[in-house]
Scaffold this active site. Structure first.
Site, PDB file in Angstrom:
ATOM      1  N   ALA A 100      -2.508  -5.094  -1.559  1.00  0.00           N
ATOM      2  CA  ALA A 100      -2.105  -6.390  -1.020  1.00  0.00           C
ATOM      3  C   ALA A 100      -1.436  -7.173  -2.141  1.00  0.00           C
ATOM      4  O   ALA A 100      -1.259  -6.669  -3.255  1.00  0.00           O
ATOM      5  CB  ALA A 100      -3.312  -7.133  -0.462  1.00  0.00           C
ATOM      6  N   ASP A 119      -8.951 -16.502   6.713  1.00  0.00           N
ATOM      7  CA  ASP A 119      -7.822 -15.561   6.657  1.00  0.00           C
ATOM      8  C   ASP A 119      -8.066 -14.344   7.545  1.00  0.00           C
ATOM      9  O   ASP A 119      -7.984 -13.197   7.087  1.00  0.00           O
ATOM     10  CB  ASP A 119      -7.602 -15.126   5.205  1.00  0.00           C
ATOM     11  CG  ASP A 119      -6.204 -14.547   4.978  1.00  0.00           C
ATOM     12  OD1 ASP A 119      -5.317 -14.811   5.814  1.00  0.00           O
ATOM     13  OD2 ASP A 119      -6.011 -13.831   3.973  1.00  0.00           O
ATOM     14  N   VAL A 136      -7.150  -1.537  -3.568  1.00  0.00           N
ATOM     15  CA  VAL A 136      -8.486  -0.966  -3.376  1.00  0.00           C
ATOM     16  C   VAL A 136      -8.448   0.534  -3.669  1.00  0.00           C
ATOM     17  O   VAL A 136      -7.569   1.258  -3.175  1.00  0.00           O
ATOM     18  CB  VAL A 136      -8.988  -1.214  -1.931  1.00  0.00           C
ATOM     19  CG1 VAL A 136     -10.354  -0.562  -1.724  1.00  0.00           C
ATOM     20  CG2 VAL A 136      -9.072  -2.706  -1.650  1.00  0.00           C
ATOM     21  N   LYS A 191     -12.341  -2.992  -5.296  1.00  0.00           N
ATOM     22  CA  LYS A 191     -11.217  -3.917  -5.189  1.00  0.00           C
ATOM     23  C   LYS A 191     -10.902  -4.451  -6.578  1.00  0.00           C
ATOM     24  O   LYS A 191     -11.769  -5.030  -7.248  1.00  0.00           O
ATOM     25  CB  LYS A 191     -11.572  -5.064  -4.239  1.00  0.00           C
ATOM     26  CG  LYS A 191     -10.460  -6.071  -4.032  1.00  0.00           C
ATOM     27  CD  LYS A 191     -10.869  -7.143  -3.013  1.00  0.00           C
ATOM     28  CE  LYS A 191      -9.765  -8.172  -2.813  1.00  0.00           C
ATOM     29  NZ  LYS A 191     -10.131  -9.192  -1.793  1.00  0.00           N
ATOM     30  N   GLY A 218      -5.211   1.189  -0.446  1.00  0.00           N
ATOM     31  CA  GLY A 218      -4.578   0.014   0.140  1.00  0.00           C
ATOM     32  C   GLY A 218      -4.179  -0.961  -0.944  1.00  0.00           C
ATOM     33  O   GLY A 218      -4.805  -1.012  -2.012  1.00  0.00           O
TER      34      GLY A 218
END
Length: 533
Positions: free
Chosen positions: A161, A313, A166, A181, A159
């Site tokens: 962002a 968030d 990650v 991460k 993943g």
């Protein structure tokens, strides 16, 4: 004149910021020259786009016509041109501009639809840092390569962002599967400059269009971004939240265990799940959407009114659901990821906020106005707009019956009102309220969106009852504290006060418990859901 002056500002500022950025990073001369050149390029993109958009808006505004349809077409076309220019600059610069664009794309309550829809591609446009740059960062930050920490480490991230990605890995000593991460290495080089560019952009827009003051956006970004970029701090927040909710009876919240963390690297227990809007998974797994919705409401109300910081968030990418047959109360877990942005809510603000919501639920406009002023300094003139902002409803619904499902007509009314000039007032209002209130409003919006995406049978009725219980408990705790300050609790007068406060609290608690049981019974009996209290 406007065109010349704005472009002049852009070029001179680009040169100044680009040259000044030499002092941010690299030490070697050749690297400094390369960095300065790249900094001037990214600065030039931002400022040229800014100057062009300002010039476009000023020229378009001079074309005002009494014909409403023609005027709307002119302004919408200008919005679209400027949004597309800005999108290109953000995509080329990357870094925190991707995160800013993602945030702006979700602000459909504040920005024209041409802007928010144009920025939607940024939601899926997350950069991926190459493996070699991650390896170099590990050596720089830990002193040894990745292989010294992990038995296996997947080179392709599972993943990505705007700020991090990650990777799956297994620990060397135990062989345990973990999620690693890692921050995008390029952020270290560009964040200081990009924050300065963001601040300059919003302050320049304010000078040319003072009625649209969005400087609070850059102010909040400057405050929150350093926290989000500190993964060691994120690890501490994660463990604090984990410990707190482990002590909350029957809470389905799961926070991955943190193994170790540094400023740019965080190693966590690997726990996978499905998005909350994966309705097919929920239904096929026998997971009740209404129970998921109610559990999410309890988790975030606990953060707002309980003795723990607020996760600010909670969007769909940061929350997952997994089946759990061993749980006594629920057959699912709620997994909470990404603990980079938390805020402490002062105790008195929690209490006044609770009283505000009790007034909203009671449709008591006088008390709503009173506590809006206490919570956010809202005047009587600002109140109608604030009531809509805090509830996500039009003013009439917010002051009559907020505990009902939003209709398509109501959404159209809100959208239409924004087009008629309320937008300008909302921008000014949000620039004046305390920053913590902005984050609470943001959390409210995100959790409301999560709930609507679940398409529950009960709608918002049950969640408002959960909110009412937390608010009632918060007010009861305040009354007890006031009584304690009056002296010995065993004094007859204080005993009477305690009994009175407890009786009032239990009356509300019993009423809400019975009502929640009644709603559950109607759902079990497959009767039509209740749309309002």
């Amino acid at each position: 004149m406007v065109k010349t002056s704005t472009r002049g500002i852009a070029l001179s500022t680009a040169a100044g910021l680009g040259a000044g950025s030499i002092f941010y990073l690299p030490e070697n001369s050749q690297q400094k020259v390369q960095h300065a050149y790249a900094a001037t390029q990214r600065t030039g993109r931002v400022l040229t786009t800014l100057a062009t958009c300002i010039n476009d808006y000023r020229k378009s505004l001079k074309l005002f016509t009494e014909n409403e349809e023609d005027w709307s077409s002119i302004i919408k076309a200008c919005h679209k041109r400027c949004a597309e220019r800005t999108l290109k600059a953000m995509e080329k610069n990357g870094s925190i501009f991707i995160k800013l664009g993602q945030h702006l794309s979700s602000m459909n309550y504040l920005l024209p639809v041409e802007w928010t829809t144009t920025f939607i591609p940024l939601q899926d446009h997350c950069p991926v840092s190459c493996y070699q740059s991650i390896e170099d960062m590990f050596i720089k930050d830990t002193g040894v390569p990745i292989a010294e920490h992990f038995e296996t480490f997947d080179k392709e991230p599972i993943g990505a962002a705007s700020l991090a990605q990650v990777h799956m890995a297994t620990l060397k000593d135990s062989g345990e599967k973990v999620a690693v991460k890692v921050q995008h290495p390029a952020l270290e080089e560009w964040v200081p400059l990009d924050l300065a560019l963001t601040r300059f952009t919003f302050s320049t827009l304010k000078k040319f269009f003072p009625e649209y003051d969005l400087e609070w956006l850059s102010d909040e970004m400057e405050l929150s971004l350093p926290q989000e970029l500190d993964f060691a701090m994120e690890g501490k927040f994660a463990m604090q939240t984990k410990r707190y909710f482990e002590a909350v009876h029957d809470s389905p919240l799961v926070v991955p265990d943190v193994k170790w963390g540094l400023k740019r690297i965080l190693v966590m227990e690997y726990i996978s799940g499905h998005r909350t809007d994966d309705l097919e998974y929920l239904d096929n797994s026998g997971i009740d959407r209404d129970e998921v919705s109610a559990s999410l409401a309890r988790v975030f109300n606990e953060m707002i009114f309980g003795d723990t910081p607020l996760h600010c968030d909670p969007h769909g990418g940061n929350i997952a659901i997994r089946k759990n047959e061993r749980s006594r109360k629920h057959n699912f877990d709620i997994i909470l990821y990404d603990h980079g942005l938390y805020r402490d809510i002062p105790k008195q603000l929690r209490r006044d906020y609770a009283k505000l919501w009790l007034a909203v639920i009671d449709a008591d406009e006088s008390r709503m106005r009173q506590y809006s002023k206490r919570v956010a300094g809202i005047t009587d003139d600002q109140f109608p707009l604030f009531a809509s902002a805090i509830t996500g409803r039009d003013y009439m619904s917010a002051t009559k019956s907020v505990v009902s499902t939003r209709s398509a007509e109501e959404k159209e009314v809100i959208s239409g009102a924004m087009g008629e000039g309320m937008l300008q007032e909302l921008v000014q209002l949000l620039g004046k309220v305390p920053r913590i209130i902005l984050l609470i409003l943001k959390t409210n919006d995100l959790t409301r969106s999560l709930d609507e995406n679940l398409h529950t049978r009960e709608g918002p009725v049950r969640n408002f009852m959960i909110l009412a219980r937390y608010c009632s408990k918060t007010v009861f705790q305040e009354r007890l504290e006031i009584i304690r300050r009056k002296g010995n609790l065993l004094l007859p007068v204080n005993l009477c006060r305690i009994i009175g406060a407890w009786t009032a609290y239990m009356r509300v608690e019993l009423k809400l418990s019975l009502y929640e049981w009644y709603i559950s019974f109607r759902r079990f009996a497959r009767l039509a859901p209740i749309t309002s209290i």
